[in-house]
Design an enzyme around this catalytic site. Structure first.
Site, mmCIF file in Angstrom:
data_model
loop_
_atom_site.group_PDB
_atom_site.id
_atom_site.type_symbol
_atom_site.label_atom_id
_atom_site.label_comp_id
_atom_site.label_asym_id
_atom_site.label_seq_id
_atom_site.Cartn_x
_atom_site.Cartn_y
_atom_site.Cartn_z
ATOM 1 N N LYS A 126 89.175 53.317 23.023
ATOM 2 C CA LYS A 126 88.133 52.287 22.897
ATOM 3 C C LYS A 126 86.888 52.816 23.592
ATOM 4 O O LYS A 126 86.973 53.662 24.478
ATOM 5 C CB LYS A 126 88.580 50.984 23.572
ATOM 6 C CG LYS A 126 87.810 49.762 23.145
ATOM 7 C CD LYS A 126 88.330 49.155 21.867
ATOM 8 C CE LYS A 126 87.433 48.062 21.355
ATOM 9 N NZ LYS A 126 88.009 47.378 20.180
ATOM 10 N N ASP A 166 83.064 47.218 16.706
ATOM 11 C CA ASP A 166 83.659 46.104 17.459
ATOM 12 C C ASP A 166 82.485 45.158 17.723
ATOM 13 O O ASP A 166 81.482 45.213 16.976
ATOM 14 C CB ASP A 166 84.314 46.607 18.763
ATOM 15 C CG ASP A 166 85.143 45.529 19.476
ATOM 16 O OD1 ASP A 166 86.193 45.157 18.956
ATOM 17 O OD2 ASP A 166 84.716 45.039 20.543
#
Ligand code: NDP
Length: 445
Positions: A126, A166
């Protein structure tokens, strides 16, 4: 003290101010007790849990960028390469002022189990930045994305680490970053980023995949409990990528979605959210939700939070972490809610999750329920490797199969360990078992 408690203590000691990361590790490890106790000697010998809670690599970097007046600003960039045992690191990039090391690590940790659950060969990662895209001009966003990628490019690639979008990173930002990646690399490596536009290697259906996948999984969950989604009243939080396509698919399945929200307020629309109007407000005009209410007589706009106070059968939190608190869970239960499926990552606090489960509400965690997005990113990587693009029907069919299998696997894992109906434990166990075996097989890392 048992192995799990030792490792939880270690995580707290080593990461004292990372509360989101500690929360995520606690949630996962606590629900793995039966599996870990059964294999404790073997896992201890391999230091499996110590490895699992420590990222393989944490990359932090400076991102200087210029605003339209020529002033220079500096943000922090992150990429957490958490676990690459089952494939290249894979996970989105988040641009939001709340981004910090704890949030990045919690998201990357969760991603490892989610990616394992999809059945596709993807490791967990991430990244992102504390940059706030709100109120920035297109040129400022471009300059930021270029600067961010100029550093990130050193660490990513189709076989090493494949970022995606995201919160705050959508098609526009992915396009800007891919342009910079290609310029620096001097090669067309489409598989280095997913969520790309359809004209340059993106997958049909990727934009819709997280929201649609959430509904495919919710349908399976209800089916397994002798219920149907048609005719149900649904509350959704958020009004971004996940929320919009969750609302679209829920409506197509015959449910009525009566709420959505953003960070300033929320909409109650008893006639059912008009998803085309919502797309126009959020995707085209990039406006606040009061613009939705202004164009829709049946809708009320209210400042602040409040989505979970509305009576519903199914609640789908699709905004951000820790947005469904214990008091919200109490209101949902009091209003007769039967299922909560997480579209966002960790939107429900631990206390709220326990309360919902103890009250008999069917609860499916984000790492399973929102896995459709990363699964479709995996399909995008396959198409890029093949240099082919599949039809939307083909992608959607594969997505449905993946979501049905995820539900079957977590349902079975929960039953195998005597916890039928505990889908949190089921998802963690199913994701963990594959990852654990892959890590033990590659003993040296
Ligand atoms: P978007 O940026 O498209 O939308 C996020 C939405 O949530 C916006 O409506 C935003 O409102 C709202 N929001 C964000 N932060 C807050 C906050 N602190 N308080 C209240 N509302 C907030 O993001 P996505 O839809 O892509 O992501 C939503 C969630 O889903 C995240 O948890 C993400 O990690 C998760 N997820 C996303 C996937 C994807 O494919 N996009 C895949 C899997 C999970 P505003 O516009 O006002 O900021």
């Amino acid at each position: 003290m048992g192995y799990i408690d030792e490792v939880l203590e270690l995580v707290a000691q080593q990461n004292p101010d990372q509360k989101e990361f500690q929360q995520a590790v606690k949630e996962v490890l606590s629900s793995l007790r039966p599996v870990i106790e059964k294999n404790e000697a073997r896992y201890r010998r391999e230091a499996l849990l110590e490895k699992m809670v420590n990222p393989e690599r944490v990359i932090m970097f400076r991102v200087p960028w210029q605003d339209d007046e020529g002033n220079t600003h500096v943000n922090t960039g992150y990429r957490i390469q958490f676990n690459g045992a089952i494939g290249p690191y894979k996970g989105g990039l988040r641009f939001h002022p709340s981004v910090n090391l704890s949030i990045m690590k919690f998201l990357a940790f969760e991603q490892c189990f989610k990616n394992s659950l999809t059945g596709l060969p993807m490791g967990g990662g991430k990244g992102g930045s504390d940059f706030d895209p709100k109120g920035k001009s297109d040129r400022e966003i471009l300059r930021f994305c270029q600067s961010f990628m100029t550093e990130l490019v050193k660490y990513i690639g189709p076989d090493t680490d494949v970022p995606a979008g995201d919160i705050g990173v959508g098609a526009r930002e992915i396009g800007y970053m891919y342009g910079q990646y290609r310029r620096i690399r001097g090669a067309y490596e489409g598989g280095a980023l997913t969520g790309k536009g359809l004209t340059y290697g993106g997958s049909l259906g990727r934009k819709q995949a997280t929201g649609y996948g959430l509904l495919y999984l919710t349908r399976e969950l209800l089916k397994a409990n002798n219920m149907d989604i048609a005719g149900k009243i649904v509350t959704v939080s958020g009004a971004g990528n996940v929320a919009i396509y969750a609302i679209e698919k829920a409506t197509a399945m015959g449910a009525k979605v009566v709420t959505c929200s953003d960070s300033t307020g929320w909409i109650y629309d008893p006639e059912g959210i008009d998803v085309e109007l919502l797309k126009d407000v959020k995707e085209v005009r990039r406006a606040r939700l009061d613009a939705y209410a202004a164009a829709r007589p049946s809708a009320q706009y209210k400042e602040g939070r409040g989505v979970w106070s509305v009576k519903c059968d199914i609640a789908l939190p699709c905004a951000t972490q820790n947005e469904l608190l214990l008091d919200d869970a109490k209101m949902l239960v009091a209003n007769g809610c039967t299922a909560v499926c997480e579209g966002a990552n960790m939107p429900t606090t631990l206390e709220a999750t326990h309360y919902l489960q103890e009250s008999g509400v069917l609860f499916c965690p984000g790492k399973a329920a929102n896995a459709g997005g990363v699964a479709c990113s995996g399909l995008e990587m396959s198409q890029n490797s093949q240099r082919l693009s599949w039809s939307v029907e083909e992608v959607d069919e594969k997505l449905q199969t993946i979501m049905v299998n995820i539900f079957k696997n977590l349902d079975q894992a929960a039953k195998d360990y005597g916890m039928a109906g505990n889908y949190v434990a089921g998802a963690n166990i199913a994701g963990f078992e594959k990852l654990a075996e892959a890590m033990i097989a590659q003993a040296s890392f």
